[in-house]
Design a protein around this motif. Structure first.
Motif, PDB file in Angstrom:
ATOM      1  N   GLY A  38      33.902-133.183  21.433  1.00 39.58           N
ATOM      2  CA  GLY A  38      34.606-133.426  20.321  1.00 39.58           C
ATOM      3  C   GLY A  38      35.330-132.174  19.530  1.00 39.58           C
ATOM      4  N   ALA A  39      35.261-131.038  20.191  1.00 40.64           N
ATOM      5  CA  ALA A  39      35.686-129.817  19.718  1.00 40.64           C
ATOM      6  C   ALA A  39      37.246-129.670  19.719  1.00 40.64           C
ATOM      7  CB  ALA A  39      35.298-128.594  20.248  1.00 40.64           C
ATOM      8  N   ARG A  40      37.903-129.042  19.027  1.00 39.65           N
ATOM      9  CA  ARG A  40      39.460-129.020  18.994  1.00 39.65           C
ATOM     10  C   ARG A  40      39.657-127.410  19.540  1.00 39.65           C
ATOM     11  NH1 ARG A  40      40.539-131.027  12.928  1.00 39.65           N
ATOM     12  NH2 ARG A  40      39.558-132.729  13.058  1.00 39.65           N
ATOM     13  N   VAL A  41      40.199-127.248  20.727  1.00 39.95           N
ATOM     14  CA  VAL A  41      40.425-125.965  21.165  1.00 39.95           C
ATOM     15  C   VAL A  41      42.022-125.609  21.171  1.00 39.95           C
ATOM     16  CG1 VAL A  41      39.921-124.541  23.371  1.00 39.95           C
ATOM     17  CG2 VAL A  41      38.519-126.360  22.646  1.00 39.95           C
ATOM     18  N   LEU A  42      42.140-124.462  20.692  1.00 48.23           N
ATOM     19  CA  LEU A  42      43.565-123.925  20.668  1.00 48.23           C
ATOM     20  C   LEU A  42      43.605-122.982  22.031  1.00 48.23           C
ATOM     21  CD1 LEU A  42      45.582-122.836  17.885  1.00 48.23           C
ATOM     22  CD2 LEU A  42      45.594-121.197  19.927  1.00 48.23           C
ATOM     23  N   ASP A  43      44.458-123.500  22.874  1.00 45.99           N
ATOM     24  CA  ASP A  43      44.831-122.549  24.207  1.00 45.99           C
ATOM     25  C   ASP A  43      45.834-121.698  24.039  1.00 45.99           C
ATOM     26  OD1 ASP A  43      44.999-121.483  26.754  1.00 45.99           O
ATOM     27  OD2 ASP A  43      44.754-123.860  27.651  1.00 45.99           O
ATOM     28  N   ALA A  44      45.770-120.427  23.462  1.00 43.97           N
ATOM     29  CA  ALA A  44      46.948-119.755  23.341  1.00 43.97           C
ATOM     30  C   ALA A  44      47.774-118.936  24.504  1.00 43.97           C
ATOM     31  CB  ALA A  44      46.537-118.399  22.372  1.00 43.97           C
ATOM     32  N   LEU A 125      40.990-119.960  22.710  1.00 42.87           N
ATOM     33  CA  LEU A 125      40.826-119.444  24.216  1.00 42.87           C
ATOM     34  C   LEU A 125      42.148-118.889  24.541  1.00 42.87           C
ATOM     35  CD1 LEU A 125      39.342-119.248  26.822  1.00 42.87           C
ATOM     36  CD2 LEU A 125      40.506-121.532  27.311  1.00 42.87           C
ATOM     37  N   ALA A 126      42.321-117.603  25.028  1.00 43.51           N
ATOM     38  CA  ALA A 126      43.471-116.960  25.458  1.00 43.51           C
ATOM     39  C   ALA A 126      43.249-116.485  26.845  1.00 43.51           C
ATOM     40  CB  ALA A 126      44.004-115.963  24.572  1.00 43.51           C
ATOM     41  N   VAL A 155      38.291-114.275  24.924  1.00 41.38           N
ATOM     42  CA  VAL A 155      39.563-114.028  25.644  1.00 41.38           C
ATOM     43  C   VAL A 155      39.315-113.528  26.941  1.00 41.38           C
ATOM     44  CG1 VAL A 155      41.093-111.873  25.661  1.00 41.38           C
ATOM     45  CG2 VAL A 155      40.562-113.063  23.372  1.00 41.38           C
ATOM     46  N   VAL A 156      40.065-114.050  28.015  1.00 41.82           N
ATOM     47  CA  VAL A 156      39.846-113.747  29.381  1.00 41.82           C
ATOM     48  C   VAL A 156      41.220-112.733  29.895  1.00 41.82           C
ATOM     49  CG1 VAL A 156      39.445-114.323  31.956  1.00 41.82           C
ATOM     50  CG2 VAL A 156      38.559-115.631  29.842  1.00 41.82           C
TER      51      VAL A 156
END
Ligand SMILES: C[S@@+](CC[C@H](N)C(=O)[O-])C[C@H]1O[C@@H](n2cnc3c(N)ncnc32)[C@H](O)[C@@H]1O
Length: 221
Positions: A38-44, A125-126, A155-156
């Motif tokens: 159910g999470a909202r993930v921002l993929d930068a 997440l980046a 961050v990766v």
């Protein structure tokens, strides 16, 4: 304006070294980020959407992924990937993260998914993107502020291989130079500065560094 990544987009998945090298870093990072169902993930800097599959496995149909990228070409590939898998909970936004204010980031995350969304159901997440941005420190600050206290951040990114893998340094430098990344940027330090309960992984001879944690109200510095 045409972005350098527009030209790379058709070849990115096949020639970016995903399976031999870079997938291990994204999988370690996403496991550490641990977005809940159910999470909202921002993929930068989402690129062609190589994070979407592992993210979807975790957030499920009730969650959402907001992919932001500057390159229209990379986003077209990401859009195709999402359509091919029927991920209608992937939202793609073409924007320059270096000029994106925290309130825009918060608004984008607020506009997707169901319900109001608790802080723990937001994540950022980046992967292999911040080292391309000269202003990555500011971008990371804005991401952290936009995600808000209690959200998860990961961050990766890349550095020179260490120890016995040091002989691979020229290859790592070449990979970073081809992609336009600054191998000395070390943008995962932003997670160490802004988060509590920081975890990490070092894979592929230390070339890939992942850090994750929960955002604190104020920085740790
Ligand atoms: C090396 S690719 C990584 C893509 C993806 N995150 C992955 O793990 O495969 C870097 C991506 O960052 C994007 N990017 C670079 N600078 C950006 C910026 N200022 N704003 C938004 N996206 C940016 C590029 O267009 C590219 O798609």
């Amino acid at each position: 304006m045409r972005d350098a990544y527009d030209a790379m987009a058709p070849f990115y998945d096949a020639f970016s070294g995903e399976y031999p090298v870079y997938r291990a870093g994204r999988l370690a990072g996403i496991a550490g980020l641990g977005p809940e169902p159910g999470a909202r993930v921002l993929d930068a800097g989402c690129g062609t959407g190589l994070n979407f599959g592992p993210l979807m496995e975790r957030v499920g149909p009730g969650g959402a992924v907001v992919g932001i990228d500057r390159s229209a070409g990379m986003l077209r590939r990401a859009e195709r990937r999402a359509a091919a898998h029927g991920w209608d909970n992937v939202v793609l936004v073409q924007a320059d993260l270096e000029t994106m204010a925290p309130d825009r980031i918060a608004a984008l995350l607020g506009s997707v998914g169901a319900g109001a969304g608790s802080p723990t159901s937001r994540a950022g997440l980046a992967t292999y993107s911040l080292s391309l941005m000269p202003g990555w420190r500011r971008v990371a600050e804005h991401l952290a502020d936009g995600l808000g206290h209690g959200a998860r951040l990961c961050v990766v990114d890349m550095q020179q291989p260490v120890g016995r893998a040091r002989w691979l340094a020229p290859l790592a430098e070449l990979a970073c130079a081809l992609g336009g990344s600054d191998i000395a940027a070390h943008p995962w330090t932003a997670v160490e500065d802004r988060c509590r309960e920081v975890g990490g992984a070092s894979v592929r001879g230390g070339h890939l560094q992942a850090r994750w944690g929960t955002l604190s109200a104020v920085g740790n510095g």
